[in-house]
Design a protein around this motif. Structure first.
Motif, short mmCIF file in Angstrom:
data_model
loop_
_atom_site.label_atom_id
_atom_site.label_comp_id
_atom_site.label_asym_id
_atom_site.label_seq_id
_atom_site.Cartn_x
_atom_site.Cartn_y
_atom_site.Cartn_z
N GLY A 48 -37.06 50.67 51.67
CA GLY A 48 -37.94 51.19 50.63
C GLY A 48 -37.13 51.40 49.36
N ALA A 49 -37.82 51.85 48.32
CA ALA A 49 -37.13 52.02 47.04
C ALA A 49 -38.00 52.82 46.08
CB ALA A 49 -36.81 50.65 46.42
N ASP A 50 -37.36 53.23 45.01
CA ASP A 50 -38.06 53.76 43.84
C ASP A 50 -38.12 52.62 42.83
OD1 ASP A 50 -39.03 55.02 41.59
OD2 ASP A 50 -37.45 56.52 41.49
N TRP A 51 -39.32 52.13 42.57
CA TRP A 51 -39.55 51.01 41.65
C TRP A 51 -39.93 51.60 40.29
CZ3 TRP A 51 -38.47 46.35 43.74
CH2 TRP A 51 -38.41 46.29 45.13
N GLN A 52 -39.01 52.23 39.65
CA GLN A 52 -39.34 53.02 38.47
C GLN A 52 -39.34 52.19 37.18
OE1 GLN A 52 -35.65 55.66 36.80
NE2 GLN A 52 -36.48 56.28 38.73
N LEU A 53 -40.23 52.62 36.28
CA LEU A 53 -40.30 52.06 34.93
C LEU A 53 -39.88 53.15 33.96
CD1 LEU A 53 -43.69 50.12 34.86
CD2 LEU A 53 -41.41 49.15 34.49
N VAL A 54 -39.00 52.82 33.03
CA VAL A 54 -38.58 53.78 32.03
C VAL A 54 -39.20 53.38 30.69
CG1 VAL A 54 -36.64 54.88 30.88
CG2 VAL A 54 -36.45 54.25 33.29
N GLN A 55 -39.97 54.30 30.14
CA GLN A 55 -40.67 54.08 28.88
C GLN A 55 -39.69 54.23 27.70
OE1 GLN A 55 -43.97 53.10 29.08
NE2 GLN A 55 -43.36 53.06 31.22
N PRO A 56 -40.03 53.73 26.52
CA PRO A 56 -39.13 53.84 25.36
C PRO A 56 -38.72 55.28 25.04
CG PRO A 56 -40.87 52.27 24.89
CD PRO A 56 -41.22 52.92 26.21
N ASP A 57 -39.57 56.28 25.36
CA ASP A 57 -39.20 57.66 25.07
C ASP A 57 -38.33 58.29 26.17
OD1 ASP A 57 -40.96 58.13 27.16
OD2 ASP A 57 -42.27 59.48 26.03
N GLY A 58 -37.95 57.49 27.17
CA GLY A 58 -37.10 57.99 28.26
C GLY A 58 -37.86 58.47 29.48
N THR A 59 -39.19 58.54 29.41
CA THR A 59 -39.97 58.97 30.56
C THR A 59 -39.83 57.96 31.70
OG1 THR A 59 -41.60 60.11 29.19
CG2 THR A 59 -42.31 59.46 31.40
N ALA A 60 -39.46 58.44 32.88
CA ALA A 60 -39.39 57.59 34.06
C ALA A 60 -40.71 57.73 34.81
CB ALA A 60 -38.23 58.02 34.96
N VAL A 61 -41.36 56.60 35.03
CA VAL A 61 -42.59 56.55 35.81
C VAL A 61 -42.17 56.22 37.23
CG1 VAL A 61 -44.85 55.47 36.08
CG2 VAL A 61 -43.88 55.78 33.79
#
Length: 149
Positions: free
Chosen positions: A50-63
């Motif tokens: 498994g994994a954390d498939w994270q997206l980081v937005q331009p403002d630094g927010t990690a989804v």
């Protein structure tokens, strides 16, 4: 409504992979190396994979978007998916990125949890709304999960 403690979960992470900028944000993937969870209703281990498939937005927010497996102390398998957000002041996010310990009160890190299992004793998990407050450690994410009653 009331929050009832469910478990404290420690998810050990392997070094991350930076996929790079994508249309949805900067994709980073953190493989799950293992871990443990302890609670009144159930306890056990976080299985590798498994994994954390994270997206980081331009403002630094990690989804946050994790998918992995738990094995309870009595041998049941439970699939878990978490979704949420981690954000805070740029200097705090930078300290987290370098592995420096940071007081979890200095940033926002919240999750919603979803479960699936074939084990009848844990079927209630799939019908329960669960949320968590989390903190990032250098090689792990630790979160306190609660059910909404």
């Amino acid at each position: 409504m009331h929050l009832e403690p469910l478990a404290t979960v420690r998810v050990e992470l392997a070094p991350g992979l930076d996929v790079g900028p994508t249309p949805g944000g900067r994709r980073r993937v953190f493989p799950i190396a293992g871990g443990s969870f302890t609670g009144r209703a159930f306890s056990g281990t976080v299985l590798p994979g498994g994994a954390d498939w994270q997206l980081v937005q331009p403002d630094g927010t990690a989804v946050i978007d994790t998918r992995y497996m738990l094995r309870t102390g009595d041998g049941a398998l439970v699939y878990i998916q978490t979704r949420g957000f981690r954000h805070g002041p740029p200097e705090i996010l930078e300290r987290l990125a370098t592995g420096e310990p940071v007081d979890p009160a200095a940033y926002y890190f919240r999750l919603s949890l979803r479960f699936e299992t074939a084990a009848p004793v844990y079927a209630w998990l799939a019908r329960t709304i669960a949320v968590a407050t989390a903190r990032r450690e250098p090689s792990a994410v630790v979160y306190d999960a609660y059910t909404l009653t």
